[in-house]
Structures are given as structure tokens and as C-alpha cells.
Design a protein around this motif. Structure first.
Motif, PDB file in Angstrom:
ATOM      1  N   GLY A  44       8.422  -6.900  -7.872  1.00  0.00           N
ATOM      2  CA  GLY A  44       8.862  -7.595  -6.658  1.00  0.00           C
ATOM      3  C   GLY A  44       7.864  -7.880  -5.665  1.00  0.00           C
ATOM      4  O   GLY A  44       6.675  -8.161  -6.010  1.00  0.00           O
ATOM      5  N   PHE A  45       8.228  -8.108  -4.278  1.00  0.00           N
ATOM      6  CA  PHE A  45       7.417  -8.166  -3.275  1.00  0.00           C
ATOM      7  C   PHE A  45       7.072  -7.212  -2.209  1.00  0.00           C
ATOM      8  O   PHE A  45       8.271  -6.613  -2.053  1.00  0.00           O
ATOM      9  CB  PHE A  45       7.722  -9.456  -2.419  1.00  0.00           C
ATOM     10  N   LEU A  46       6.095  -6.791  -1.714  1.00  0.00           N
ATOM     11  CA  LEU A  46       5.953  -5.886  -0.899  1.00  0.00           C
ATOM     12  C   LEU A  46       5.061  -6.567   0.451  1.00  0.00           C
ATOM     13  O   LEU A  46       3.871  -6.910   0.087  1.00  0.00           O
ATOM     14  CB  LEU A  46       5.126  -4.374  -1.133  1.00  0.00           C
ATOM     15  N   ASP A  47       5.911  -6.784   1.313  1.00  0.00           N
ATOM     16  CA  ASP A  47       5.075  -7.511   2.713  1.00  0.00           C
ATOM     17  C   ASP A  47       4.607  -8.851   2.230  1.00  0.00           C
ATOM     18  O   ASP A  47       3.413  -9.108   2.484  1.00  0.00           O
ATOM     19  CB  ASP A  47       4.195  -6.645   3.477  1.00  0.00           C
ATOM     20  N   GLY A  48       5.344  -9.522   1.166  1.00  0.00           N
ATOM     21  CA  GLY A  48       4.894 -10.945   0.752  1.00  0.00           C
ATOM     22  C   GLY A  48       3.914 -10.713  -0.375  1.00  0.00           C
ATOM     23  O   GLY A  48       3.619 -11.851  -1.033  1.00  0.00           O
ATOM     24  N   ARG A  49       3.567  -9.704  -0.857  1.00  0.00           N
ATOM     25  CA  ARG A  49       2.369  -9.332  -1.927  1.00  0.00           C
ATOM     26  C   ARG A  49       3.189  -9.302  -3.188  1.00  0.00           C
ATOM     27  O   ARG A  49       4.081  -8.357  -3.262  1.00  0.00           O
ATOM     28  CB  ARG A  49       1.465  -8.421  -1.758  1.00  0.00           C
ATOM     29  N   PRO A  50       2.965 -10.185  -4.354  1.00  0.00           N
ATOM     30  CA  PRO A  50       3.667  -9.760  -5.520  1.00  0.00           C
ATOM     31  C   PRO A  50       3.099  -8.662  -6.211  1.00  0.00           C
ATOM     32  O   PRO A  50       1.968  -8.378  -6.059  1.00  0.00           O
ATOM     33  CB  PRO A  50       3.600 -11.204  -6.450  1.00  0.00           C
ATOM     34  N   GLY A  51       3.902  -7.959  -7.118  1.00  0.00           N
ATOM     35  CA  GLY A  51       3.381  -6.729  -7.843  1.00  0.00           C
ATOM     36  C   GLY A  51       4.301  -5.924  -8.407  1.00  0.00           C
ATOM     37  O   GLY A  51       5.425  -6.196  -8.374  1.00  0.00           O
ATOM     38  N   ILE A  52       4.005  -4.988  -9.001  1.00  0.00           N
ATOM     39  CA  ILE A  52       4.708  -4.044  -9.567  1.00  0.00           C
ATOM     40  C   ILE A  52       4.722  -2.648  -8.745  1.00  0.00           C
ATOM     41  O   ILE A  52       3.745  -2.237  -8.486  1.00  0.00           O
ATOM     42  CB  ILE A  52       4.528  -3.448 -10.880  1.00  0.00           C
ATOM     43  N   TRP A  53       5.647  -2.566  -7.954  1.00  0.00           N
ATOM     44  CA  TRP A  53       5.764  -1.340  -6.756  1.00  0.00           C
ATOM     45  C   TRP A  53       6.489  -0.283  -7.138  1.00  0.00           C
ATOM     46  O   TRP A  53       7.561  -0.297  -7.701  1.00  0.00           O
ATOM     47  CB  TRP A  53       6.069  -1.978  -5.456  1.00  0.00           C
ATOM     48  N   TRP A  54       6.272   0.764  -6.271  1.00  0.00           N
ATOM     49  CA  TRP A  54       7.127   2.104  -6.270  1.00  0.00           C
ATOM     50  C   TRP A  54       8.241   1.826  -5.901  1.00  0.00           C
ATOM     51  O   TRP A  54       8.580   1.118  -4.861  1.00  0.00           O
ATOM     52  CB  TRP A  54       6.203   3.339  -5.710  1.00  0.00           C
ATOM     53  N   THR A  55       9.349   2.661  -6.289  1.00  0.00           N
ATOM     54  CA  THR A  55      10.791   2.711  -5.698  1.00  0.00           C
ATOM     55  C   THR A  55      11.285   3.982  -5.499  1.00  0.00           C
ATOM     56  O   THR A  55      10.644   4.978  -6.053  1.00  0.00           O
ATOM     57  CB  THR A  55      11.549   1.868  -6.614  1.00  0.00           C
ATOM     58  N   ILE A  56      12.148   4.270  -4.464  1.00  0.00           N
ATOM     59  CA  ILE A  56      12.728   5.543  -4.261  1.00  0.00           C
ATOM     60  C   ILE A  56      14.055   5.269  -4.297  1.00  0.00           C
ATOM     61  O   ILE A  56      14.850   4.478  -3.633  1.00  0.00           O
ATOM     62  CB  ILE A  56      12.345   5.804  -2.657  1.00  0.00           C
ATOM     63  N   ASN A  57      14.885   5.934  -4.998  1.00  0.00           N
ATOM     64  CA  ASN A  57      16.199   5.946  -5.424  1.00  0.00           C
ATOM     65  C   ASN A  57      16.636   4.444  -5.715  1.00  0.00           C
ATOM     66  O   ASN A  57      17.683   3.930  -5.293  1.00  0.00           O
ATOM     67  CB  ASN A  57      16.927   6.407  -4.288  1.00  0.00           C
ATOM     68  N   GLY A  58      15.706   3.704  -6.467  1.00  0.00           N
ATOM     69  CA  GLY A  58      16.033   2.093  -6.722  1.00  0.00           C
ATOM     70  C   GLY A  58      15.655   1.281  -5.695  1.00  0.00           C
ATOM     71  O   GLY A  58      15.686   0.185  -6.166  1.00  0.00           O
ATOM     72  N   HIS A  59      15.236   1.661  -4.647  1.00  0.00           N
ATOM     73  CA  HIS A  59      14.948   0.792  -3.660  1.00  0.00           C
ATOM     74  C   HIS A  59      13.483   0.648  -3.257  1.00  0.00           C
ATOM     75  O   HIS A  59      12.676   1.555  -3.260  1.00  0.00           O
ATOM     76  CB  HIS A  59      15.880   1.056  -2.416  1.00  0.00           C
ATOM     77  N   MET A  60      13.043  -0.597  -3.035  1.00  0.00           N
ATOM     78  CA  MET A  60      11.622  -0.801  -2.521  1.00  0.00           C
ATOM     79  C   MET A  60      11.477  -0.661  -1.131  1.00  0.00           C
ATOM     80  O   MET A  60      12.169  -0.912  -0.369  1.00  0.00           O
ATOM     81  CB  MET A  60      11.233  -2.056  -3.140  1.00  0.00           C
ATOM     82  N   PHE A  61      10.174  -0.212  -0.982  1.00  0.00           N
ATOM     83  CA  PHE A  61       9.782  -0.169   0.695  1.00  0.00           C
ATOM     84  C   PHE A  61       9.875  -1.550   1.547  1.00  0.00           C
ATOM     85  O   PHE A  61       9.457  -2.518   0.684  1.00  0.00           O
ATOM     86  CB  PHE A  61       8.402   0.317   0.960  1.00  0.00           C
ATOM     87  N   PRO A  62      10.736  -1.812   2.547  1.00  0.00           N
ATOM     88  CA  PRO A  62      10.900  -0.534   3.190  1.00  0.00           C
ATOM     89  C   PRO A  62      12.482  -0.201   3.311  1.00  0.00           C
ATOM     90  O   PRO A  62      12.961   0.486   4.291  1.00  0.00           O
ATOM     91  CB  PRO A  62      10.844  -1.269   4.801  1.00  0.00           C
ATOM     92  N   ASP A  63      13.049  -0.845   2.208  1.00  0.00           N
ATOM     93  CA  ASP A  63      14.446  -0.390   2.123  1.00  0.00           C
ATOM     94  C   ASP A  63      14.762   0.867   1.495  1.00  0.00           C
ATOM     95  O   ASP A  63      15.407   0.739   0.302  1.00  0.00           O
ATOM     96  CB  ASP A  63      15.265  -1.540   1.305  1.00  0.00           C
ATOM     97  N   VAL A  64      14.369   1.873   1.802  1.00  0.00           N
ATOM     98  CA  VAL A  64      14.203   3.460   1.356  1.00  0.00           C
ATOM     99  C   VAL A  64      14.896   4.228   1.980  1.00  0.00           C
ATOM    100  O   VAL A  64      15.393   3.974   3.562  1.00  0.00           O
ATOM    101  CB  VAL A  64      12.807   3.705   1.303  1.00  0.00           C
ATOM    102  N   PRO A  65      15.261   5.430   1.743  1.00  0.00           N
ATOM    103  CA  PRO A  65      16.455   6.211   2.343  1.00  0.00           C
ATOM    104  C   PRO A  65      15.586   6.997   3.533  1.00  0.00           C
ATOM    105  O   PRO A  65      14.435   7.215   3.567  1.00  0.00           O
ATOM    106  CB  PRO A  65      16.650   7.411   1.295  1.00  0.00           C
TER     107      PRO A  65
END
Length: 534
Positions: free
Chosen positions: A404-425
Motif C-alpha cells: 500500500g501507500f504510507l504518506d505517499g510512499r509505496p511499499g509493503i507496510w505493517w498493519t494493526i488489526n488489518g489497517h494501515m497507519f494512520p487508520d489504526v485503532p
């Protein structure tokens, strides 16, 4: 005929354009949706998770919804950038407030008694500085009072510690986080959450009561993946109020890598410490690195007497056994010196370590034992003071990974409960709650998880219940494919980070927060203060 061909060409062009939009449109939307504003409050990140309690938006809670949120609901608005200049010391910047109920309290009010005099007072001056290790190896990094690691801060239980941090020349600003110490939230030292980063020429004062004896450490929580690695860290030791018994000694062993050079207390190679025959020596090992390490002893049996600043209950002597220490974690061992005066080597991650002796320090290195101490069964049970099987809140913290994208950067990123930062619990609790957390690591890599402001007791690993002494942690190694059940009492109000202490992983989105109902923060990440906690 020509008109038919032109219409066909136009149709092909339209279809090609539609196909391009269909192909590139979703990635373009995802890229746009991932961009972070120039300044934002952590209170507006992601979604509120109430842990099964009555779902409502409490005073001071501006996370948008409970579990049934959509992926597009994160980061609804940006706040005014923080203004760090022109304010007296301790004063928060007046920004970042969402519309909260009048009963909400700012975390800036969560402090130690302002009228109490400090028992331990120290000033730490942070500099960007080129320094040399004991071998002469140069390091371009940072120092505190001219050294790295910084000075060891000593206190006894019940004392009020006051540390004035002065930023002389760290260009990105600096904070100090008191790792493992359950400080009042205003003293937690997280840029953009509990304070603004301290810019060059400015200062900030931390005050907290040392409420628990144990081994702790301090480090910057501003651009921490860089500043910790390059030297902004030190040890904090809190001892019991009673005088230590005769025939005991105490040694700090802080492990840190400078540009690949493994050091203990800033020194490459062995650290020597005097210990008399028959003397009991407490070695306080602090792992400041991003990955786990091992500790073992050659020449004598030992006991693991404390983990993460908490004493273990009735720990038995062991021999030919290694202790695994996670990133950010601490392990205190006790060695009784041989009566014949033979030296003892405490290995820390390799051949080098702490050599204890009196007449001689000539003791050979021994390889790491094949057996590792399992803290799930070590020691004997003792009361916890609460019932973890009747929690008020239950949370899942499932770590995964996806593209996905993290602040515009493409890559393979960590998720928390299936959601990527900043859409985290945002894990929401109320003061006094018994909280139970299940951490599951489905990401394929290990993660040293660190919760600020609290210690949690390990209840089980991979469904196997703990049967040894209570194993309290603030930093827990969760291996790939492992799961842990933890519990704690929510007794320290505030907004607290709950993140991976492999600090590059935190920059890649492995960060969530624990928030108490009715607590707000006036600080924002980003802004003119340049707050960048990871």
C-alpha cells in the motif's frame, strides 16, 4: 468510410482512456488518501476501539467511530501547526484541540506535585557532536553532557526526580522518554503527543516520582530511529529505599551499537567490575538495540531476579542457560562470586561482556548455551492484585503486513488489526479498568512491543498459560507466528504510545495508542515544532 474510421479511432481512444483510468484510478486514490497533513493530532487518527465496553464518544475522545468504521474515515482534518517559539518552559502550544466536552482535561495537567522539591536534580545538555569510543573509533552522533551513553541517573524509591533537558545543538529538536518508568503522562517525552520537541537553544523540565525500584533507561522520542541509534540515551537505576545488604555489588551494563560497533556502557570489548569472593553481584543489563539479544554466564550459576524493572518471584539458580532480552527490555541477574576468587564472565550478546573479579579478570569466553530460560514457567506464582479473567476491556492487537501507500510512499507496510497507519485503532479505557490484550503476530517478522506508562503481566503464550512467577513486562518480544495474552490495570491516565521498539518498524507504521476517556492533548505531530516521534 473515412467517417466510420474516425469514429472507430475515437471509440478506441475513449476505451483506452477508460481502461487507463480503471487501472490507475484506484492506486492514485490510495496514494492521495495516504498523504498526511502537515500537522495532525493523534486523537484524530484511525478509529476508537472500546474493548467491548459501552461504545460511546467520551469527553475528550475524538476518534470517529467504534469497530464498524470505513477505511476512508481516518484523518478528517488537520490542525493548526504548533508554535514552539516564544513560550515559557512547560507551556503547551495552544493548538490541535478538537471540540471536546468541558469536562475533558489536558494531559499537560497530569504531572508530579508542582510544589514538591526535587530529591534528585540533574541537567542534561544535548549536543550534536563527533566523539570517540574507547578504541578510538569516531562516531558522528549526539551526546548528553558530552558523553554517550549519557550519565547514569540514580534514585531511590519515592524520590522525586527532576531532569532539565537543554538542547544546545540538536537540529531536529529532542525529547526524553523514560522507558519503563510509569511517569505522569506530561513527562512521557513523546514529541507531538505529550510535548513539543525541544528546539535548539531551548529547554524542558521533566518531573516524576520514582515509584518502582528497578532498571530503566531514557532516550529521545523525537526522530527516535535516528537519535537513539546515534547516541541520545542513558541508564536510569531506581533502588529500594532500604540500604543494600553487606556483601552485595551493583553493575550497570547498557548495550548499544554505534555504527555497527557493539559497546557496553559506551566501551568496545569487556567491561571489568570488581567483585569479591562470595559477594552477590547484581548485573543490570539494558538492551537499547532494535533487536533481541542474549545474556549468559560463564564460571558460575546465576538467578534472573528482575525483568523490565520488576522483581521476579522466587527465581531459582540456573546454569548453562541463556536469557533472551528483547529490544528496549532489561534483565537483572544475580551472580554469587566463587569463594576461590575465580572471575566470572557475563556474556552480553557475544564474547564480550562484563567480567567480574578481584585478583584476576582472565576468564575465557564460553559459547551461548543451547537452552534458553522460559519465563512462562520460571519462578513460582504470586498474587497479581486483580483478576485478569474478569476484564472490563478486551483488545486485539493483530500485526500483519500488506502492500500500500504510507504518506505517499509505496511499499509493503505493517498493519494493526488489518489497517494501515494512520487508520489504526485507538484503544480507549477508563481509569481503574482491568484490561486484557491479545497480541498476535501474523507479519512474518518478530516485533518487540512496548507500551508506554504501564507494565502488563503475561498470562499465556500461544494459548499455554503462564505457571511461573508473575512475568511483568513493558517490552515484549512477539515472535513471528506467536500470540500473547497480557493484562494490566489502567491506573495511569493519559495518551500512551503502544508501538514496536524496533524503531524503524515504528516509522513504517507499527504504532497505536492507548487513550483514557476524558483526556486530550494540545500537541500535534508535524507543525512548526517539527514533531516526529518516530
Amino acid at each position: 468510410m473515412d467517417g466510420t474510421r474516425r469514429r472507430g479511432a475515437r471509440l478506441r481512444t475513449v476505451l483506452a482512456g477508460a481502461a487507463t483510468i480503471a487501472l490507475l484510478g484506484p492506486p492514485a486514490w490510495m496514494w492521495q488518501d495516504s498523504l498526511m497533513p502537515g500537522a495532525y493530532s493523534v486523537m484524530d487518527m484511525g478509529y476508537a476501539d472500546y474493548g467491548g465496553a459501552l461504545t460511546h464518544v467520551a469527553a475528550g475522545t475524538s476518534a470517529h467511530s467504534a469497530h464498524t468504521h470505513s477505511d476512508s474515515e481516518h484523518m478528517p482534518s488537520a490542525h493548526t501547526p504548533s508554535e514552539h517559539s516564544g513560550r515559557p518552559e512547560h507551556m503547551p502550544s495552544e493548538h490541535g484541540a478538537s471540540e471536546h466536552a468541558a469536562s475533558a482535561r489536558s494531559l499537560t495537567s497530569l504531572t508530579a506535585d508542582p510544589d514538591r522539591e526535587a530529591d534528585v536534580s540533574i541537567t542534561l545538555v544535548a549536543r550534536r557532536q563527533r566523539f570517540r569510543l574507547s578504541t578510538g573509533r569516531p562516531v558522528d552522533g549526539y551526546t548528553l553532557n558530552g558523553t554517550s551513553p549519557g550519565p547514569v541517573i540514580h534514585a531511590t524509591v519515592g524520590q522525586l526526580v527532576q531532569v532539565r533537558l537543554v538542547n544546545e545543538s540538536v537540529p531536529d529538536g529532542i525529547t526524553l522518554h523514560w522507558h519503563g518508568v510509569d511517569v505522569p503522562n506530561a513527562a512521557d517525552g513523546v514529541a507531538g503527543v505529550t510535548q513539543d520537541a525541544v528546539g535548539e537553544g531551548r529547554s524542558f523540565t521533566y518531573r516524576f516520582v520514582a515509584g518502582q525500584a528497578g532498571t530503566f533507561w531514557y532516550h529521545s522520542h523525537q526522530v527516535s530511529h535516528e537519535q537513539v541509534r546515534r547516541g541520545l540515551l542513558g541508564a536510569l537505576v531506581v533502588t529500594p529505599a532500604a540500604r543494600p545488604p553487606a556483601g552485595t555489588a551493583d553493575v550497570v551494563a547498557l548495550l548499544h551499537l554505534y555504527d555497527g560497533a557493539r559497546t557496553i556502557n559506551g566501551r568496545e570489548g569487556d567491561v571489568r567490575a570488581e567483585a569479591l569472593p562470595g559477594e552477590r553481584v547484581r548485573v543490570r543489563m539494558i538492551n537499547t538495540e532494535n533487536g533481541q539479544t542474549s545474556l549468559w554466564v560463564g564460571g558460575a550459576p546465576f538467578r534472573l531476579i528482575a525483568v523490565d524493572g520488576t522483581d521476579l518471584h522466587e527465581p531459582a539458580p540456573v546454569r548453562d542457560t541463556a536469557v533472551t532480552v528483547t529490544a528496549g527490555g532489561r534483565a537483572d541477574i544475580e551472580v554469587t562470586m566463587p569463594e576461590d576468587g575465580s572471575p566470572v564472565r557475563v556474556h552480553i550478546g557475544g564474547p564480550a561482556g562484563v567480567v567480574l573479579g578481584s585478583r584476576s579478570y582472565d576468564v575465557p569466553a564460553v559459547p551461548r548455551p543451547a537452552t534458553s530460560l522460559d519465563l512462562l514457567t520460571y519462578g513460582t506464582p504470586a498474587p497479581l492484585g486483580f483478576d485478569p479473567d474478569r476484564p472490563d476491556r478486551r483488545f486485539d492487537y493483530v500485526i500483519g503486513r500488506r502492500p500500500g501507500f504510507l504518506d505517499g510512499r509505496p511499499g509493503i507496510w505493517w498493519t494493526i488489526n488489518g489497517h494501515m497507519f494512520p487508520d489504526v485503532p485507538m484503544f480507549v479505557v477508563a481509569e481503574g479498568d482491568v484490561v486484557r490484550v491479545r497480541i498476535v503476530n501474523d507479519s512474518g517478522e518478530p516485533h518487540p512491543m512496548h507500551l508506554h506508562g504501564h507494565h502488563a503481566v503475561v498470562l499465556s503464550r500461544d494459548g499455554v498459560r503462564a505457571t511461573g512467577g508473575p512475568w511483568w513486562v513493558d517490552s515484549l518480544e512477539v515472535g513471528a507466528g506467536e500470540s500473547y495474552d497480557l493484562a494490566f490495570v489502567a491506573g495511569n491516565p493519559g495518551i500512551w504510545m503502544d508501538h514496536c521498539h524496533n524503531l524503524p518498524h515504528a516509522t513504517e507504521g507499527l504504532v497505536a495508542h492507548l487513550m483514557y476517556e476524558g483526556v486530550t492533548t494540545p500537541f500535534t505531530v508535524g507543525g512548526t515544532a517539527g514533531n516526529e516521534p518516530e
